[in-house]
Design an enzyme around this catalytic site. Structure first.
Site: not given
Length: 389
Positions: A71, A155, A183, A203-205, A330
């Site tokens: 992403g 997020n 998200q 995004s895939a994950h 983070c």
């Protein structure tokens, strides 16, 4: 040893069985999708199937799906001042972003620093549409064309942004609109055409696909951002390099499952989130729910225990078997002050104690039960230390 509880799906979601099967099948085959022989055509077919499935998840056309590695890369591909449409160059002069965007948008763009304007949000973390309107009017009056980038869901807090209204206003001033839907996709209904955006990142994950795949969706399929990676002409010349076929196929498999179960999963996961929030706030009234009375993702809780640093909370819960994230942003495992909560005006004492719980496709009632057990073991000690400080 007690089984661990994973409530950090906004960071990454466990890979779905359907995605695992897709990866295994691809690894059992061979072929470069740019080759014209049978093996190459087979790999190309897998990419085309995945492209259609990702497009269906977000209400767009398959031709507009450009696969990337993440992403973040999709955002970087979109956030450029240089576009083409119909073979004609289009230069965008300024980038307008909200103050609560992911760092991929705030720092990963290709605009000069003095060509970026950060727009404020309200106390609930929603874009101030009047400020957007004012900025658009100011730039258009000066002959500057804007690219507006507004994330669909945050997020950290899960807050859903008024993207459709922002897009309507932006288009009224001749601006292009990009939305980071990383998200949101697979968690709430996403219809890129109904939102009115020109480009969308996914995004895939985040939805149970394999890491290593993302996509920039060109809702306006005639748009062509300047490529980030030049080379062999893959992905319509917008992203060179041999495609990561296993990760892309897994992305398509995860997208298909997420789309098919979206309505029921929204209800199921929101119930899990609400049950955990209600129990925690009842048993530990010191906990602060940072956003509750606003449209947000059904899976996300942003909480704070004032006086207990976020990293202390995360480590204590982790040692007791519960995986959560700090509400602060983070980077490489380091926790710092949250630009999102600062932009919302959250007092520093509360913001520095913020942590996030996020559910996903693999979450169940037993995760709520076990998470509550962990909090009951950990919280009394943390509360005693915070009161003594």
């Amino acid at each position: 040893m007690n089984e661990r509880v994973y409530l950090d799906h906004n960071a990454t979601s466990p890979v779905r069985p359907e995605a695992v099967r897709a990866v295994v099948e691809i690894f059992a085959a061979t072929g470069n999708p740019s080759s014209i022989h049978g093996e190459g055509r087979g790999a190309r077919s897998e990419i085309d199937v995945a492209r259609a499935r990702v497009a269906a998840l977000v209400g767009a056309g398959p031709r507009g799906v450009v696969f990337t590695s993440s992403g973040t890369e999709a955002d970087a591909l979109a956030l450029t001042p240089h576009y083409q449409r119909g073979g004609e160059d289009q230069v965008l002069d300024v980038l307008l972003v909200s103050a609560v965007e992911h760092s991929a948008a705030l720092r990963g763009h290709r605009f000069a620093p003095d060509r970026v304007e950060v727009l404020p949000v309200d106390a609930r973390g929603r874009l101030d549409l009047d400020e957007l309107e004012a900025a658009l009017g100011r730039h258009s009056a000066a002959g500057r064309r804007a690219l507006v980038s507004i994330m669909l869901a945050n997020n950290e807090t899960g807050v859903v942004q008024p993207v459709a209204e922002a897009a309507r206003r932006a288009h009224g001033h001749g601006a292009l609109v990009h939305s980071d839907a990383v998200q949101a996709a697979g968690r709430i209904s996403v219809d890129a055409r109904a939102l009115g955006v020109d480009l969308l990142s996914v995004s895939a994950h985040k939805i149970g696909g394999a890491p290593g795949a993302g996509a920039l969706v060109l809702v306006d399929e005639e748009l062509r951002p300047a490529a980030l990676i030049g080379g062999g002409g893959q992905e319509r010349g917008l992203r060179a390099g041999s495609e990561n076929v296993p990760a892309i196929a897994a992305f398509g498999a995860a997208a298909q499952v997420a789309a098919a179960s979206l309505e029921s999963e929204q209800i199921r996961i929101a119930a899990l989130r609400d049950r955990l929030e209600s129990a925690l706030r009842c048993e530990f009234p010191e906990l602060v729910l940072l956003v509750g009375d606003v449209d947000r993702l059904p899976n996300t809780s942003s909480l704070s225990l004032p006086g207990v640093p976020a990293e202390t909370m995360v480590i204590a819960l982790d040692l007791a078997g519960l995986a959560v994230s700090a509400g602060a942003a983070c980077s490489s495992g380091k926790v710092g002050p949250s630009h999102v909560l600062s932009a919302m005006g959250v007092p520093e004492r509360i913001a520095r104690s913020a942590f996030r719980l996020s559910f996903g496709w693999s979450s169940g009632e037993e995760d709520v039960d076990r998470a509550l057990g962990v909090f009951r073991r950990v919280m009394p000690g943390l509360l005693r230390r915070s009161r003594a400080a």
